[in-house]
Design an enzyme around this catalytic site. Structure first.
Site, mmCIF file in Angstrom:
data_model
loop_
_atom_site.group_PDB
_atom_site.id
_atom_site.type_symbol
_atom_site.label_atom_id
_atom_site.label_comp_id
_atom_site.label_asym_id
_atom_site.label_seq_id
_atom_site.Cartn_x
_atom_site.Cartn_y
_atom_site.Cartn_z
ATOM 1 N N ALA A 36 0.665 -0.870 0.294
ATOM 2 C CA ALA A 36 0.162 0.267 -0.052
ATOM 3 C C ALA A 36 1.046 1.462 0.442
ATOM 4 O O ALA A 36 0.632 2.613 -0.321
ATOM 5 C CB ALA A 36 -0.823 -0.014 1.394
ATOM 6 N N ARG A 41 9.975 8.210 -3.986
ATOM 7 C CA ARG A 41 11.352 8.256 -3.894
ATOM 8 C C ARG A 41 11.595 7.813 -5.530
ATOM 9 O O ARG A 41 12.501 8.119 -5.906
ATOM 10 C CB ARG A 41 12.350 7.986 -3.820
ATOM 11 C CG ARG A 41 11.938 8.474 -2.127
ATOM 12 C CD ARG A 41 13.352 8.263 -1.545
ATOM 13 N NE ARG A 41 12.410 7.264 -0.713
ATOM 14 C CZ ARG A 41 13.744 5.860 0.079
ATOM 15 N NH1 ARG A 41 14.284 6.202 0.380
ATOM 16 N NH2 ARG A 41 12.957 4.933 0.370
ATOM 17 N N TYR A 132 6.461 -8.616 1.312
ATOM 18 C CA TYR A 132 6.208 -7.123 0.680
ATOM 19 C C TYR A 132 6.551 -7.261 -0.885
ATOM 20 O O TYR A 132 7.014 -8.058 -1.279
ATOM 21 C CB TYR A 132 7.723 -5.936 1.365
ATOM 22 C CG TYR A 132 7.768 -5.691 2.613
ATOM 23 C CD1 TYR A 132 6.521 -5.700 3.346
ATOM 24 C CD2 TYR A 132 9.287 -5.256 2.892
ATOM 25 C CE1 TYR A 132 6.830 -5.664 4.650
ATOM 26 C CE2 TYR A 132 8.893 -4.450 3.933
ATOM 27 C CZ TYR A 132 7.937 -4.943 5.358
ATOM 28 O OH TYR A 132 8.619 -4.393 6.376
ATOM 29 N N GLY A 133 5.228 -6.462 -1.281
ATOM 30 C CA GLY A 133 5.309 -6.348 -2.707
ATOM 31 C C GLY A 133 6.470 -5.927 -3.695
ATOM 32 O O GLY A 133 6.937 -5.992 -4.334
ATOM 33 N N ASP A 134 7.718 -5.292 -2.569
ATOM 34 C CA ASP A 134 8.332 -4.314 -3.068
ATOM 35 C C ASP A 134 9.674 -5.359 -3.056
ATOM 36 O O ASP A 134 10.877 -4.248 -2.955
ATOM 37 C CB ASP A 134 8.345 -2.754 -3.006
ATOM 38 C CG ASP A 134 8.800 -2.918 -1.769
ATOM 39 O OD1 ASP A 134 8.044 -3.831 -0.591
ATOM 40 O OD2 ASP A 134 9.051 -1.286 -1.071
HETATM 41 C C1 UD1 Z 1 9.617 -2.028 8.240
HETATM 42 C C2 UD1 Z 1 9.852 -2.831 9.539
HETATM 43 C C3 UD1 Z 1 10.980 -2.269 9.366
HETATM 44 C C4 UD1 Z 1 11.858 -3.469 8.921
HETATM 45 C C5 UD1 Z 1 11.777 -2.417 6.544
HETATM 46 C C6 UD1 Z 1 12.003 -3.459 5.791
HETATM 47 C C7 UD1 Z 1 7.761 -1.684 10.330
HETATM 48 C C8 UD1 Z 1 7.294 -0.687 11.396
HETATM 49 N N1 UD1 Z 1 9.520 -1.833 9.972
HETATM 50 O O1 UD1 Z 1 10.238 -0.639 8.274
HETATM 51 O O2 UD1 Z 1 11.819 -2.872 10.746
HETATM 52 O O3 UD1 Z 1 13.427 -2.991 8.663
HETATM 53 O O4 UD1 Z 1 10.289 -2.715 6.758
HETATM 54 O O5 UD1 Z 1 12.058 -3.066 4.875
HETATM 55 O O6 UD1 Z 1 7.446 -2.463 9.920
HETATM 56 N N2 UD1 Z 1 2.962 -0.028 4.051
HETATM 57 C C9 UD1 Z 1 1.438 -0.465 3.990
HETATM 58 N N3 UD1 Z 1 1.246 0.148 4.788
HETATM 59 C C10 UD1 Z 1 1.316 0.900 5.744
HETATM 60 C C11 UD1 Z 1 3.275 0.770 5.689
HETATM 61 C C12 UD1 Z 1 4.027 -0.067 4.445
HETATM 62 O O7 UD1 Z 1 1.294 -1.363 3.354
HETATM 63 O O8 UD1 Z 1 0.354 1.815 6.209
HETATM 64 C C13 UD1 Z 1 3.752 -1.405 3.260
HETATM 65 C C14 UD1 Z 1 4.892 -1.127 1.895
HETATM 66 O O9 UD1 Z 1 4.281 -0.850 1.073
HETATM 67 C C15 UD1 Z 1 5.983 -1.714 1.873
HETATM 68 C C16 UD1 Z 1 6.118 -2.340 3.508
HETATM 69 O O10 UD1 Z 1 4.877 -2.342 3.786
HETATM 70 O O11 UD1 Z 1 5.598 -2.695 1.379
HETATM 71 C C17 UD1 Z 1 7.514 -1.703 4.149
HETATM 72 O O12 UD1 Z 1 7.131 -0.459 4.620
HETATM 73 P P1 UD1 Z 1 8.382 0.380 4.645
HETATM 74 O O13 UD1 Z 1 7.121 2.239 5.021
HETATM 75 O O14 UD1 Z 1 9.166 0.525 3.010
HETATM 76 O O15 UD1 Z 1 9.254 0.190 5.632
HETATM 77 P P2 UD1 Z 1 9.460 0.525 7.018
HETATM 78 O O16 UD1 Z 1 8.244 0.481 8.272
HETATM 79 O O17 UD1 Z 1 9.833 2.454 6.751
HETATM 80 CA CA CA Z 2 10.529 -0.105 2.413
#
Ligand code: UD1
Ligand code: CA
Length: 516
Positions: A36, A41, A132-134
């Protein structure tokens, strides 16, 4: 999609114990794919998840890995640019459910949304896998091993971790004195000691579904980002008496996400490196891996040789012993055994066994070159059948044609298929010969065993055994150069040549000389 990551496929059948004795199949898990987030970036009008690695969207890799472990249900949590993402999912994975996360309130909230999409199930499966999708490089083998490890350790949560050189930005895996995972602390919430930890959370987990549901119910947003952190479920699981296990992998690429185009490029290069490595191991010679690109869906036989600057895309396949390159792009092209393709751009075409293409050929969709046929230099073809052993060697356009076996098409021939309104077909029968610089004005049929004279503009059919001639007859005007270009080098040459040719034969012998 199997083999997308070109990983050796290990046996990951969780139903088989080490002794080889069959145990009852465990209930399959559900997989929730988080997708989501925004991807700001990337600076793209296209969703980050739809950007491609080795010819496939990032999301398609995530789904392939998820699907290959045989889950009961797959839920993709969508949010940003979700119309694009949902349209793509409908195309590549109609079997998955989607859950909409309107606002991105954190990974914990995203999983809550994912679970809500499973509310119609009589009961949740015992395990929920979160990915994760990415994170395109994650393989299904790794996911299967994570799941097997989780089951073997009877854990409440098992997290996939990696030790990385630069852990900046990642959640850190905090272990207790016994080495068990105590909790995960986000970089932004961590003190210096915690930031010094190099074991990171990949964000990929297996959860006991009851622990997950209970843990998500306890989350608060009391952290630096004011989000609901999925990672807090691990500390909850511990406090509730469960075991939290870590499955550490050494291949850190598998835990890496793509956030910008620099990472996208690095991931593409690494994926390509793995794909090429896989093909070299399988018997393909690759002269210059640095300039050779092979997409994940391509199929190569042993003893294929790829020369520098080769790019193989889509559903391209190359038969044994064929040589491709240098400087060739093939998209959805089938190349037969032993063929040779040099400096060519080809799409949706078939190149027969032992055939030769190029240098500098362009094969547009619908080209079918027969066994040992030839499409040569500066030749463009489109929707064209070129029969077995037929040759179109030089500077020719072949549009909408059926060329029979062992036909020879001279240099500079145009198969004129378009009259400005409709496109028509030209047929050239077996063993016929089309003279150089002819125009075959479709629709027209040259029978088998016929000839077309060089320079003809053919507008009517030519019968078997006939020679079609359609051009002005040659006329020579005697003495023109001497009259009209007197005093030029050309005129002088003409004079010399004329006097030479008026010298009687055998002049050197003196015989007959006086008589002329
Ligand atoms: C998260 C983890 C972190 C980990 C990192 C690895 C948490 C709080 N932290 O970091 O410990 O090292 O991933 O990459 O979980 N996403 C949603 N909805 C949201 C938020 C995120 O679908 O509300 C999805 C994003 O699209 C992405 C994934 O979850 O695919 C991770 O989100 P991102 O913001 O990249 O990760 P962090 O929270 O920084
Ligand atoms: Ca990320």
């Amino acid at each position: 999609m199997s083999g997308l990551t070109a990983e050796p496929s290990g046996s990951a059948d969780p139903a088989r114990s080490d002794t080889g004795i069959q145990t009852p199949d465990p209930t399959p898990p559900a997989v929730i794919v988080l997708a989501a987030g925004g991807g700001t970036r990337m600076k793209s009008s296209r969703s980050k998840l739809l950007h491609e690695i080795a010819g496939h969207t990032m999301l398609s890799y995530a789904l392939a890995a998820a699907t290959e472990i045989g889950p009961d249900e797959v839920v993709v949590v969508v949010g940003h640019q979700r119309e694009q993402v949902q349209a793509h999912l409908a195309e590549i994975a109609p079997h998955v459910r989607t859950a909409v996360q309107e606002q991105q309130l954190g990974t914990g909230h995203a999983v809550q949304c994912g679970l809500a999409a499973l509310a119609d199930l009589a009961q949740l499966p015992p395990e929920i896998v979160v990915t994760y999708g990415d994170v395109p490089m994650l393989s299904s083998e790794t996911l299967a091993e994570l799941l097997a490890d989780h089951r073997a350790q009877a854990a409440a949560v098992t997290v996939l971790t990696a030790v990385v050189g630069d852990p900046t930005g990642y959640g850190r895996v905090v272990r207790d004195q016994d080495g068990h995972v105590a909790r995960i602390v986000e970089h932004r919430d961590a003190d210096d000691d915690t930031r010094a930890i190099t074991e990171i959370n990949s964000g990929i987990y297996v959860f006991d579904s009851a622990v997950l549901t209970a843990g998500l119910g306890q989350l608060d947003a009391d952290n630096d980002q004011g989000e609901l952190y999925l990672t807090d479920v691990l500390a909850y699981a511990r406090s509730a008496g469960g075991a939290v296990a870590a499955h550490l992998i050494s291949d850190t690429w598998q835990t890496e996400g793509v956030n910008d185009r620099v990472q996208l490029s690095a991931m593409n290069a690494e994926m390509n490196r793995r794909i090429l490595h896989g093909w070299m191991t399988a018997g393909v010679t690759i002269l210059d891996p640095a300039t050779t690109w092979v997409q994940a869906s391509v199929d190569l036989a042993p003893d294929v040789t790829l020369l520098p600057g080769t790019s193989l895309e889509g559903a391209t396949s190359v038969g044994a012993g064929a040589t491709i390159g240098p400087e060739v792009t093939l998209k959805d092209v089938e190349v037969g055994e032993g063929a040779s393709v040099v400096r060519t751009h080809a799409e949706l075409s078939v190149i027969g066994a032992g055939a030769e293409v190029g240098p500098y050929a362009r094969l547009r969709p619908g080209t079918r070159l027969g066994t040992r046929g030839k499409i040569g230099t500066f030749v463009e073809t489109k929707n064209a059948q070129v029969g077995d052993g037929a040759k179109v060697p030089h500077q020719t356009y072949v549009g909408d044609a059926e060329i029979g076996r062992e036909v020879n098409v001279g240099a500079g021939v145009i198969f004129a298929n378009y009259d400005g309104v409709t496109k028509s077909t030209t047929v050239v029968g077996d063993y016929s010969f089309v003279g150089s610089n002819s125009v075959l004005n479709a629709p027209v049929t040259i029978a088998p065993g016929a000839y077309v004279a060089a320079g003809s503009v053919i507008t009517g059919d030519v019968g078997p055994g006939d020679l079609g001639v359609a051009r002005g007859r040659q006329r020579n005007i005697p003495g023109w150069v001497l009259r009209k270009r007197a005093g030029t080098k050309t005129a002088a040459a003409a004079e010399r040549a004329t006097s030479d040719s008026t010298e009687p034969d055998g002049a050197s012998t003196g015989e007959d000389a006086e008589g002329r």
